[in-house]
Design an enzyme around this catalytic site. Structure first.
Site, PDB file in Angstrom:
ATOM      1  CE  LYS A  33     -75.347  -0.579  20.903  1.00  0.00           C
ATOM      2  NZ  LYS A  33     -74.853   0.290  19.844  1.00  0.00           N
ATOM      3  CG  ASP A  60     -71.590  -1.172  18.829  1.00  0.00           C
ATOM      4  OD1 ASP A  60     -70.929  -2.323  18.091  1.00  0.00           O
ATOM      5  OD2 ASP A  60     -72.664  -0.930  18.581  1.00  0.00           O
ATOM      6  CE  LYS A  62     -71.829  -2.981  14.659  1.00  0.00           C
ATOM      7  NZ  LYS A  62     -72.098  -1.961  15.467  1.00  0.00           N
ATOM      8  CG  ASP A  65     -57.234  -2.264  10.317  1.00  0.00           C
ATOM      9  OD1 ASP A  65     -56.416  -2.870   9.669  1.00  0.00           O
ATOM     10  OD2 ASP A  65     -57.515  -1.102  10.302  1.00  0.00           O
ATOM     11  CB  THR A 124     -79.219  -7.520  12.005  1.00  0.00           C
ATOM     12  OG1 THR A 124     -78.951  -6.360  12.547  1.00  0.00           O
ATOM     13  CG2 THR A 124     -79.009  -8.540  13.143  1.00  0.00           C
ATOM     14  NE  ARG A 217     -84.136   2.821  16.901  1.00  0.00           N
ATOM     15  CZ  ARG A 217     -84.073   2.548  15.664  1.00  0.00           C
ATOM     16  NH1 ARG A 217     -84.259   3.142  14.815  1.00  0.00           N
ATOM     17  NH2 ARG A 217     -83.497   1.210  15.584  1.00  0.00           N
TER      18      ARG A 217
HETATM   19  O1  C5P Z   1     -82.989   1.769  18.890  1.00  0.00           O
HETATM   20  P1  C5P Z   1     -82.782   0.278  19.075  1.00  0.00           P
HETATM   21  O2  C5P Z   1     -83.213  -0.354  20.386  1.00  0.00           O
HETATM   22  O3  C5P Z   1     -83.189  -0.425  17.816  1.00  0.00           O
HETATM   23  O4  C5P Z   1     -81.188   0.252  19.029  1.00  0.00           O
HETATM   24  C1  C5P Z   1     -80.454  -0.783  19.079  1.00  0.00           C
HETATM   25  C2  C5P Z   1     -78.791  -0.755  18.918  1.00  0.00           C
HETATM   26  O5  C5P Z   1     -78.285  -1.833  18.985  1.00  0.00           O
HETATM   27  C3  C5P Z   1     -78.502   0.441  18.030  1.00  0.00           C
HETATM   28  O6  C5P Z   1     -77.465   0.966  18.571  1.00  0.00           O
HETATM   29  C4  C5P Z   1     -77.880  -0.488  16.944  1.00  0.00           C
HETATM   30  O7  C5P Z   1     -77.210   0.102  16.185  1.00  0.00           O
HETATM   31  C5  C5P Z   1     -77.512  -1.674  17.621  1.00  0.00           C
HETATM   32  N1  C5P Z   1     -77.379  -3.001  16.862  1.00  0.00           N
HETATM   33  C6  C5P Z   1     -78.368  -3.248  16.283  1.00  0.00           C
HETATM   34  N2  C5P Z   1     -78.503  -4.567  15.408  1.00  0.00           N
HETATM   35  C7  C5P Z   1     -77.209  -5.154  15.456  1.00  0.00           C
HETATM   36  C8  C5P Z   1     -76.135  -4.571  15.981  1.00  0.00           C
HETATM   37  C9  C5P Z   1     -76.237  -3.431  17.002  1.00  0.00           C
HETATM   38  O8  C5P Z   1     -79.567  -2.927  16.090  1.00  0.00           O
HETATM   39  N3  C5P Z   1     -77.215  -6.331  14.888  1.00  0.00           N
END
Ligand code: C5P
Length: 240
Positions: A33, A60, A62, A65, A124, A217
């Site tokens: 992603k 990603d 998003k 527009d 979220t 992460r």
């Molecule tokens: O590091 P982590 O596993 O939390 O990363 C989750 C990824 O998913 C990040 O790129 C975050 O921006 C994305 N994301 C999220 N929640 C959402 C949409 C996207 O954590 N609702």
């Protein structure tokens, strides 16, 4: 061990680091992603580079527009070879229909497979209070499910959804609708929750109805990123 349902979030601060991470977990993940931070830094050439290495890219960005502008943005995204592209469902049905049409026609013109088009329902980071502030009176889950149904009606392929919303969306939208779930923690995805407030383990997410999980992460910050990715892929394989 690899699993196509594992998408690794390239949440790093340079193209060089992103390519390093891609090489580190090569053959394990089903895709990568690229979000607004990395894309704003490195642009479409990074997407093209990953695509040329045979990787699937979830772009990603998003989009949100007017329908014509989103359709043109999707057309540009298809030119990069992105495998999955997202928009905001709150842009409405005409915007999403425009995205679907642009995705299909551009892919056809270029002789490529059409991209998967998915929508973000409600961020979220929002809660019922923030929803009320922007004029949405119904509770969070009702809003998420309503937007997921709208996304499906517009001909899109699926949605991004938090673990808490997955089961309700799966129930409302049926088996072939894609659900992409971030917020993965615990079990084999060991990491602190960071800023994720509603989390779930990899297998649990799949059992709740997720089609793909997005993990950042727990892999990026692990002492052994390849080992961490492999453990998650193994857990996914056992869950199916
Ligand atoms: O590091 P982590 O596993 O939390 O990363 C989750 C990824 O998913 C990040 O790129 C975050 O921006 C994305 N994301 C999220 N929640 C959402 C949409 C996207 O954590 N609702």
């Amino acid at each position: 061990m690899s699993d196509k349902r594992l998408l690794v979030a390239l949440d790093v601060d340079s193209g060089a680091r992103a390519l390093e991470l891609v090489s580190t977990v090569k053959g394990i993940a089903g895709g990568f992603k690229i979000g607004t931070r990395l894309f704003t830094l490195e642009g479409p050439s990074l997407v093209r580079e990953l695509v040329s290495r045979g990787e699937r890219v979830f772009l990603d960005l998003k989009f949100h527009d007017i329908p014509n502008t989103v359709a043109q943005a999707v057309e540009s995204a298809v030119h990069t070879g992105a495998w999955m592209i997202n928009v905001h469902a709150s842009g409405g049905i005409p915007m999403m229909e425009g995205a679907v049409k642009a995705g299909r026609s551009t892919a056809q013109r270029l002789g490529q497979a059409p991209p998967l088009l998915i929508a973000v329902t409600v961020l979220t980071s929002m809660n019922d209070e923030v929803l009320r502030d922007i004029g949405v009176q119904r509770p969070m889950l009702d809003q998420v499910v309503a937007l997921a149904r709208m996304t499906q009606d517009a001909g899109m392929d699926g949605v991004v959804a938090s673990p808490q919303e997955t089961a309700a969306i799966r129930h409302a939208c049926g088996g072939s609708f894609l659900i992409v779930t971030p917020g993965i923690r615990g079990a084999s995805a060991q990491a602190k929750a960071d800023d994720q407030t509603r989390t779930t383990g990899p297998a649990e997410a799949i059992r709740a109805g997720a089609s793909y999980i997005v993990v950042g992460r727990p892999i990026i910050a692990a002492a052994d990123p390849r080992g961490a990715a492999a453990a998650i892929a193994e857990e996914l394989a056992r869950a199916s």
